[in-house]
Design a protein around this motif. Sequence first.
Motif, mmCIF file in Angstrom:
data_model
loop_
_atom_site.group_PDB
_atom_site.id
_atom_site.type_symbol
_atom_site.label_atom_id
_atom_site.label_comp_id
_atom_site.label_asym_id
_atom_site.label_seq_id
_atom_site.Cartn_x
_atom_site.Cartn_y
_atom_site.Cartn_z
ATOM 1 N N GLU A 1 0.929 -1.552 -0.338
ATOM 2 C CA GLU A 1 -0.056 0.303 0.391
ATOM 3 C C GLU A 1 0.632 1.799 0.066
ATOM 4 O O GLU A 1 0.744 2.531 -0.476
ATOM 5 C CB GLU A 1 -0.825 -0.151 1.413
ATOM 6 C CG GLU A 1 -1.754 -0.977 1.056
ATOM 7 C CD GLU A 1 -2.475 -1.218 2.309
ATOM 8 O OE1 GLU A 1 -3.065 0.326 3.147
ATOM 9 O OE2 GLU A 1 -3.602 -2.593 2.790
ATOM 10 N N LYS A 2 1.820 0.978 0.742
ATOM 11 C CA LYS A 2 3.040 2.653 0.958
ATOM 12 C C LYS A 2 3.398 2.789 -0.295
ATOM 13 O O LYS A 2 3.656 3.793 -1.463
ATOM 14 C CB LYS A 2 3.672 2.112 1.753
ATOM 15 C CG LYS A 2 3.486 2.585 3.072
ATOM 16 C CD LYS A 2 4.654 1.442 4.227
ATOM 17 C CE LYS A 2 4.164 1.801 5.913
ATOM 18 N NZ LYS A 2 5.360 1.680 6.491
ATOM 19 N N THR B 1 0.901 4.611 -2.681
ATOM 20 C CA THR B 1 0.616 6.009 -1.708
ATOM 21 C C THR B 1 2.050 7.068 -1.537
ATOM 22 O O THR B 1 1.485 8.049 -1.172
ATOM 23 C CB THR B 1 0.450 5.970 -0.425
ATOM 24 O OG1 THR B 1 1.006 5.374 0.157
ATOM 25 C CG2 THR B 1 -1.647 5.427 -0.828
ATOM 26 N N GLN B 2 2.960 6.757 -1.214
ATOM 27 C CA GLN B 2 3.873 7.420 -0.908
ATOM 28 C C GLN B 2 4.807 7.613 -1.953
ATOM 29 O O GLN B 2 4.890 7.483 -3.163
ATOM 30 C CB GLN B 2 5.196 6.738 0.155
ATOM 31 C CG GLN B 2 4.380 6.682 1.541
ATOM 32 C CD GLN B 2 5.217 5.874 2.350
ATOM 33 O OE1 GLN B 2 6.698 6.215 1.896
ATOM 34 N NE2 GLN B 2 5.188 5.675 3.849
ATOM 35 N N ARG B 3 5.525 9.347 -1.857
ATOM 36 C CA ARG B 3 6.131 9.703 -2.856
ATOM 37 C C ARG B 3 8.175 9.888 -2.573
ATOM 38 O O ARG B 3 8.123 9.946 -1.352
ATOM 39 C CB ARG B 3 5.423 10.825 -3.120
ATOM 40 C CG ARG B 3 4.168 10.965 -3.511
ATOM 41 C CD ARG B 3 3.973 12.722 -4.275
ATOM 42 N NE ARG B 3 2.425 11.741 -4.145
ATOM 43 C CZ ARG B 3 1.851 12.042 -5.567
ATOM 44 N NH1 ARG B 3 2.643 11.389 -6.784
ATOM 45 N NH2 ARG B 3 0.500 12.150 -6.195
ATOM 46 N N LEU C 1 5.109 8.896 -7.220
ATOM 47 C CA LEU C 1 5.095 7.512 -6.381
ATOM 48 C C LEU C 1 5.836 6.317 -6.400
ATOM 49 O O LEU C 1 6.313 6.142 -7.796
ATOM 50 C CB LEU C 1 3.463 6.909 -6.824
ATOM 51 C CG LEU C 1 2.277 7.810 -6.831
ATOM 52 C CD1 LEU C 1 0.761 7.278 -6.997
ATOM 53 C CD2 LEU C 1 2.124 7.668 -4.640
ATOM 54 N N ARG D 1 -3.923 0.761 -5.520
ATOM 55 C CA ARG D 1 -4.075 2.949 -5.901
ATOM 56 C C ARG D 1 -5.664 2.483 -5.827
ATOM 57 O O ARG D 1 -6.436 2.193 -6.076
ATOM 58 C CB ARG D 1 -3.876 2.898 -7.363
ATOM 59 C CG ARG D 1 -2.609 2.421 -7.825
ATOM 60 C CD ARG D 1 -1.900 2.564 -9.430
ATOM 61 N NE ARG D 1 -1.068 2.055 -10.051
ATOM 62 C CZ ARG D 1 0.025 3.368 -10.139
ATOM 63 N NH1 ARG D 1 -0.288 4.194 -9.486
ATOM 64 N NH2 ARG D 1 1.378 2.841 -10.058
ATOM 65 N N PRO D 2 -4.868 4.386 -5.073
ATOM 66 C CA PRO D 2 -6.801 4.938 -5.094
ATOM 67 C C PRO D 2 -7.694 5.202 -5.866
ATOM 68 O O PRO D 2 -6.748 4.691 -7.494
ATOM 69 C CB PRO D 2 -6.571 6.285 -4.693
ATOM 70 C CG PRO D 2 -5.573 6.033 -4.136
ATOM 71 C CD PRO D 2 -4.474 4.391 -4.304
ATOM 72 N N ARG E 1 -6.472 5.920 -10.104
ATOM 73 C CA ARG E 1 -5.026 6.485 -10.113
ATOM 74 C C ARG E 1 -4.630 5.347 -10.450
ATOM 75 O O ARG E 1 -4.107 4.668 -10.170
ATOM 76 C CB ARG E 1 -4.447 6.977 -8.973
ATOM 77 C CG ARG E 1 -5.289 7.991 -7.741
ATOM 78 C CD ARG E 1 -4.824 9.515 -7.736
ATOM 79 N NE ARG E 1 -3.397 9.800 -8.409
ATOM 80 C CZ ARG E 1 -2.281 9.805 -7.746
ATOM 81 N NH1 ARG E 1 -2.543 10.663 -6.428
ATOM 82 N NH2 ARG E 1 -0.868 9.734 -7.823
#
Length: 75
Positions: free
Chosen positions: A7-8, A11-13, A23, A68-69, A72
């Motif tokens: 998940e990270k 979501t994380q950049r 991302l 992914r959300p 997105r």
Amino acid sequence: MDAQDLEKLVTQRMPFGKHEGVLLADLPGNYLNWFAREGFPRGEIGRLLALMQTIDHNGLRDLLRPLRPQGRGPR
């Protein structure tokens, strides 16, 4: 590695460097391979970059799509 790590990735950049703000799941393979050759940073970011490099190297990027959300896709 656990589900939270995956998940990270979506979501994380990237916090620094040439691809700052991208991302982690969208970082180009050649950039991830450069880290694999030169050494990953210490800490969580290095662990996540190494995981993403493994996923990319093995052609498994599509596995991240459901995480992914909504709406997105990669840039």
